[in-house]
Design a protein around this motif. Sequence first.
Motif, mmCIF file in Angstrom:
data_model
loop_
_atom_site.group_PDB
_atom_site.id
_atom_site.type_symbol
_atom_site.label_atom_id
_atom_site.label_comp_id
_atom_site.label_asym_id
_atom_site.label_seq_id
_atom_site.Cartn_x
_atom_site.Cartn_y
_atom_site.Cartn_z
ATOM 1 N N GLU A 243 7.304 2.823 7.915
ATOM 2 C CA GLU A 243 6.424 3.366 8.943
ATOM 3 C C GLU A 243 5.009 3.619 8.435
ATOM 4 O O GLU A 243 4.044 3.552 9.198
ATOM 5 C CB GLU A 243 7.005 4.663 9.518
ATOM 6 C CG GLU A 243 7.183 5.761 8.496
ATOM 7 C CD GLU A 243 7.830 6.991 9.081
ATOM 8 O OE1 GLU A 243 7.763 8.044 8.443
ATOM 9 O OE2 GLU A 243 8.395 6.898 10.180
ATOM 10 N N ALA A 244 4.865 3.885 7.148
ATOM 11 C CA ALA A 244 3.524 4.078 6.576
ATOM 12 C C ALA A 244 2.726 2.781 6.653
ATOM 13 O O ALA A 244 1.524 2.788 6.951
ATOM 14 C CB ALA A 244 3.632 4.566 5.135
ATOM 15 N N THR A 245 3.406 1.660 6.403
ATOM 16 C CA THR A 245 2.747 0.355 6.519
ATOM 17 C C THR A 245 2.330 0.093 7.958
ATOM 18 O O THR A 245 1.231 -0.401 8.227
ATOM 19 C CB THR A 245 3.687 -0.763 6.030
ATOM 20 O OG1 THR A 245 4.066 -0.506 4.679
ATOM 21 C CG2 THR A 245 3.016 -2.117 6.117
ATOM 22 N N THR A 246 3.206 0.436 8.886
ATOM 23 C CA THR A 246 2.888 0.269 10.302
ATOM 24 C C THR A 246 1.663 1.089 10.684
ATOM 25 O O THR A 246 0.766 0.603 11.398
ATOM 26 C CB THR A 246 4.089 0.687 11.169
ATOM 27 O OG1 THR A 246 5.205 -0.132 10.851
ATOM 28 C CG2 THR A 246 3.772 0.549 12.646
ATOM 29 N N LEU A 247 1.604 2.323 10.213
ATOM 30 C CA LEU A 247 0.456 3.186 10.522
ATOM 31 C C LEU A 247 -0.835 2.605 9.958
ATOM 32 O O LEU A 247 -1.877 2.588 10.627
ATOM 33 C CB LEU A 247 0.697 4.582 9.963
ATOM 34 C CG LEU A 247 -0.454 5.590 10.123
ATOM 35 C CD1 LEU A 247 -0.819 5.758 11.592
ATOM 36 C CD2 LEU A 247 -0.078 6.930 9.507
ATOM 37 N N GLN A 248 -0.771 2.106 8.733
ATOM 38 C CA GLN A 248 -1.960 1.499 8.133
ATOM 39 C C GLN A 248 -2.441 0.296 8.940
ATOM 40 O O GLN A 248 -3.640 0.120 9.166
ATOM 41 C CB GLN A 248 -1.651 1.078 6.691
ATOM 42 C CG GLN A 248 -1.438 2.236 5.735
ATOM 43 C CD GLN A 248 -0.916 1.776 4.382
ATOM 44 O OE1 GLN A 248 -0.831 0.580 4.111
ATOM 45 N NE2 GLN A 248 -0.554 2.732 3.526
ATOM 46 N N MET A 249 -1.515 -0.502 9.401
ATOM 47 C CA MET A 249 -1.881 -1.677 10.196
ATOM 48 C C MET A 249 -2.477 -1.265 11.541
ATOM 49 O O MET A 249 -3.412 -1.895 12.038
ATOM 50 C CB MET A 249 -0.659 -2.576 10.391
ATOM 51 C CG MET A 249 -0.168 -3.223 9.109
ATOM 52 S SD MET A 249 1.218 -4.359 9.362
ATOM 53 C CE MET A 249 0.400 -5.710 10.225
ATOM 54 N N PHE A 250 -1.936 -0.187 12.124
ATOM 55 C CA PHE A 250 -2.492 0.312 13.387
ATOM 56 C C PHE A 250 -3.931 0.784 13.200
ATOM 57 O O PHE A 250 -4.817 0.468 13.991
ATOM 58 C CB PHE A 250 -1.630 1.458 13.925
ATOM 59 C CG PHE A 250 -2.187 2.092 15.165
ATOM 60 C CD1 PHE A 250 -2.035 1.491 16.403
ATOM 61 C CD2 PHE A 250 -2.877 3.293 15.101
ATOM 62 C CE1 PHE A 250 -2.552 2.072 17.556
ATOM 63 C CE2 PHE A 250 -3.406 3.885 16.241
ATOM 64 C CZ PHE A 250 -3.236 3.264 17.473
ATOM 65 N N LYS A 252 -6.033 -0.171 11.089
ATOM 66 C CA LYS A 252 -6.906 -1.313 10.821
ATOM 67 C C LYS A 252 -7.055 -2.219 12.044
ATOM 68 O O LYS A 252 -7.744 -3.243 11.979
ATOM 69 C CB LYS A 252 -6.341 -2.127 9.651
ATOM 70 C CG LYS A 252 -6.395 -1.410 8.311
ATOM 71 C CD LYS A 252 -5.766 -2.260 7.219
ATOM 72 C CE LYS A 252 -5.804 -1.543 5.874
ATOM 73 N NZ LYS A 252 -5.151 -2.354 4.797
ATOM 74 N N GLY A 253 -6.383 -1.843 13.147
ATOM 75 C CA GLY A 253 -6.471 -2.646 14.357
ATOM 76 C C GLY A 253 -5.558 -3.845 14.377
ATOM 77 O O GLY A 253 -5.697 -4.732 15.226
ATOM 78 N N LEU A 254 -4.592 -3.893 13.467
ATOM 79 C CA LEU A 254 -3.669 -5.022 13.400
ATOM 80 C C LEU A 254 -2.427 -4.820 14.260
ATOM 81 O O LEU A 254 -1.653 -5.752 14.458
ATOM 82 C CB LEU A 254 -3.253 -5.254 11.939
ATOM 83 C CG LEU A 254 -4.404 -5.525 10.963
ATOM 84 C CD1 LEU A 254 -3.875 -5.667 9.544
ATOM 85 C CD2 LEU A 254 -5.173 -6.781 11.370
ATOM 86 N N VAL A 255 -2.225 -3.606 14.750
ATOM 87 C CA VAL A 255 -1.120 -3.276 15.647
ATOM 88 C C VAL A 255 -1.706 -2.520 16.840
ATOM 89 O O VAL A 255 -2.569 -1.656 16.658
ATOM 90 C CB VAL A 255 -0.052 -2.412 14.946
ATOM 91 C CG1 VAL A 255 1.072 -2.064 15.911
ATOM 92 C CG2 VAL A 255 0.495 -3.123 13.727
ATOM 93 N N ASP A 256 -1.251 -2.842 18.038
ATOM 94 C CA ASP A 256 -1.869 -2.277 19.246
ATOM 95 C C ASP A 256 -1.238 -0.982 19.716
ATOM 96 O O ASP A 256 -1.899 -0.163 20.353
ATOM 97 C CB ASP A 256 -1.811 -3.308 20.376
ATOM 98 C CG ASP A 256 -2.702 -4.498 20.081
ATOM 99 O OD1 ASP A 256 -3.871 -4.283 19.722
ATOM 100 O OD2 ASP A 256 -2.215 -5.640 20.186
ATOM 101 N N ILE A 257 0.039 -0.786 19.437
ATOM 102 C CA ILE A 257 0.738 0.435 19.854
ATOM 103 C C ILE A 257 1.591 0.914 18.690
ATOM 104 O O ILE A 257 2.289 0.110 18.062
ATOM 105 C CB ILE A 257 1.638 0.201 21.078
ATOM 106 C CG1 ILE A 257 0.836 -0.373 22.248
ATOM 107 C CG2 ILE A 257 2.312 1.509 21.510
ATOM 108 C CD1 ILE A 257 1.683 -0.758 23.432
#
Length: 533
Positions: A243-250, A252-257
Motif C-alpha cells: 500500500e505504501a507503493t500505491t500511495l507513492q504512485m498516487f 506522483k499522479g500515476l494512480v487516479d483513485i
Amino acid sequence: MKKMIFFLFLIVSTFFFIKRQNLERQTQKLHLHMKAEPKTMDPRKGGDWYSSQMHSLFFEGLVKLYPDQCFKLAQAESYEVSEDYLIYTFHLRDTVWSNNTPVTAYDFEQSWKDILNPNFPSMNAQLFYPIKNADLAKKGLISLDEVGIKAVDTKTLVITLEKPTPYLINLLSFCVFSPVNIKNDRENPNWAHSAGPNFICNGPFVLEKWEYGDEIIATSNPHYRKTEDVHSEKIIFHIVENEATTLQMFEKGLVDIIGDSLTSIPLEAIPDLEKKWKISRESTPTTMIIAFNTDKAPFHHSKIRRAFSLSLNRQELVDNIVYQASSIATNMIPPFLKQNRNRSFFKDNDVSQAKILLEEAMEELGITKDAFDGVTLYYQSLSSTTSKVMQTIQQQWLDALGIFIKIESLDYRIVVDRLTSGDYFMCYTLWSAMYHDPMSILERFKYRTYAKNFTNWENAEYIQLLDRSFYEQGKTRFRTLEQAEELFLKEMPLIPLYHMDFVYIVNPRLNIPLWGDRLLLPIPSKDKKSRKK
C-alpha cells in the motif's frame, strides 16, 4: 441517497459514467491499483472479492445496479410477473457479444444451469436456489432439465421460482447471473484464462491484457449496447500488494483513485493526506469478521465462541486503529442493508460475561486452557492496519481470557483456500453484500454445505425463519429476518467486528460530476405485471 460502491463497476460508474456533452479527453484513461490477482474471469466460477469486481466490468446480466441503489433493465428490455409471483418472463434486448454475435436467452439458460451442475465449481450456486429445483439439481438428485430456467426462444427467458422471492430483482443484479457465450465456452473451455480473441464478453469493457501479477487492461467494448451512460475508454489495473507503493504512485499522479475497494490508504499517512487531499467516505454493506470453523474443537461449543466474541473491545479498534470503520458490529447485518437501523444484539467488551461462558464451556467439555495451544488465527494482511488489528485482538484475548492465540499472515489465495477447505480454526476475513437485501448475508449460512458458509454451522430454527420470510412482505418480513439474525448471534459461528465505510481519494484532475437522479426499477406489484425501460 448514499451510493452502494462495493463492486468495481460501481466505482467506475460513480466517477466515470458522465453525460456525453461533458466528456473530457483527460478521463479517457483511468489508472487503478489492485492488491491481489483475480482468481477467475469466469462469472460462473467467481466468489472472491477481486474476481467479482472484474466480472461486473466485463459481463452484464438482465438488470444492473447503479450507485444510487437503483436498478435498471440491462440485457433485458422488459419483464412480466405471474399473479402468484412464481414466474418471471424476461424479454431480451437485441444485444451482441464482443465478437458481434447475438446474446441469446439460451446463453443465460445454459450459463445458469452450468453453475447448477453438481460437477461445476461455483461458490455462488446457492444464490440460484430460489429457482424451482435448483437446489436439488446441484445435489445431483434431479436432472438440470427440471430446473425452472427455460429459454422459450432466443429472446425470451422464463424463470420459475420455488416460492415467492421478494428480493429477486436485487439478486439478479449480482454478477454471477451474467451469461457467458456458450458456443465459445464449449469450443474454447480455457477462454477465461487470458486475454485474446477467445475472451468474449457482453459488458461495457473487454479484456485487452492480463499479465499475471502485474497488469490488467480493460478497454471500452465497441459492441456494448447503446446506453445514456458513457465510460472511460481504458482502465489500467496495476497489481501492487504494497500500500505504501500505491500511495507513492498516487501522489506522483500515476494512480487516479486510492483507497477504493481494490486498495487501501495507509493508516499512518491519514493525518498528512487530510491536509493535502479531500478524503471521501461512503457507506458500504461490508463487515470485517473472524470466522470459526465450528467443526473443530473447542469451537464446536457455542459458549466458547461467544466468550471469544464478548471479550473483544471493538470500540478500541474503531477509535484507535481502523480509519475505514463506520461503527462497531454488535450485529450481523450492516446498517446499510437495514435502512441504517443499527440494532445491537450483544454488548461490546462484556468481559465478565465472557469469563463466565468460558468457564462453563470448559467444565462442560472437560478441558483446560491448554486446549487452545494449537489454535492459530489466520489473516490476510490487507493493509498495515490489519496487522495492528490482529495484534490488538490477540492482546485483548490474553488480557480478558488469559488465552494466547497465535496469529499468522497468509497470502490472499491461501486464505481463501483454507476457508473453503475448512483447514483452519479461526480466520479474519470480510463479507460484503452481493445484492441489496439482508438475505444477501443471511442466506449464505442457511446450510453448512453452502460454499460460502465457511463456518460449517447449521441450525434448523434458523432455516425455518429464512424459509418463512419468503412468504412475507414489508415489516413482517423484516422482523422475521431480525429473529434469524438474533438466533445466529446467540450461536456466534463467527465474530462480527466492525462495519466498513468506503474511504477514497480521487485525483482532482478528473473533476467529474457524480451521479444524478436515476430511474428506479421497482419490484413488481399485483396491479402492474409488466415492466419496461
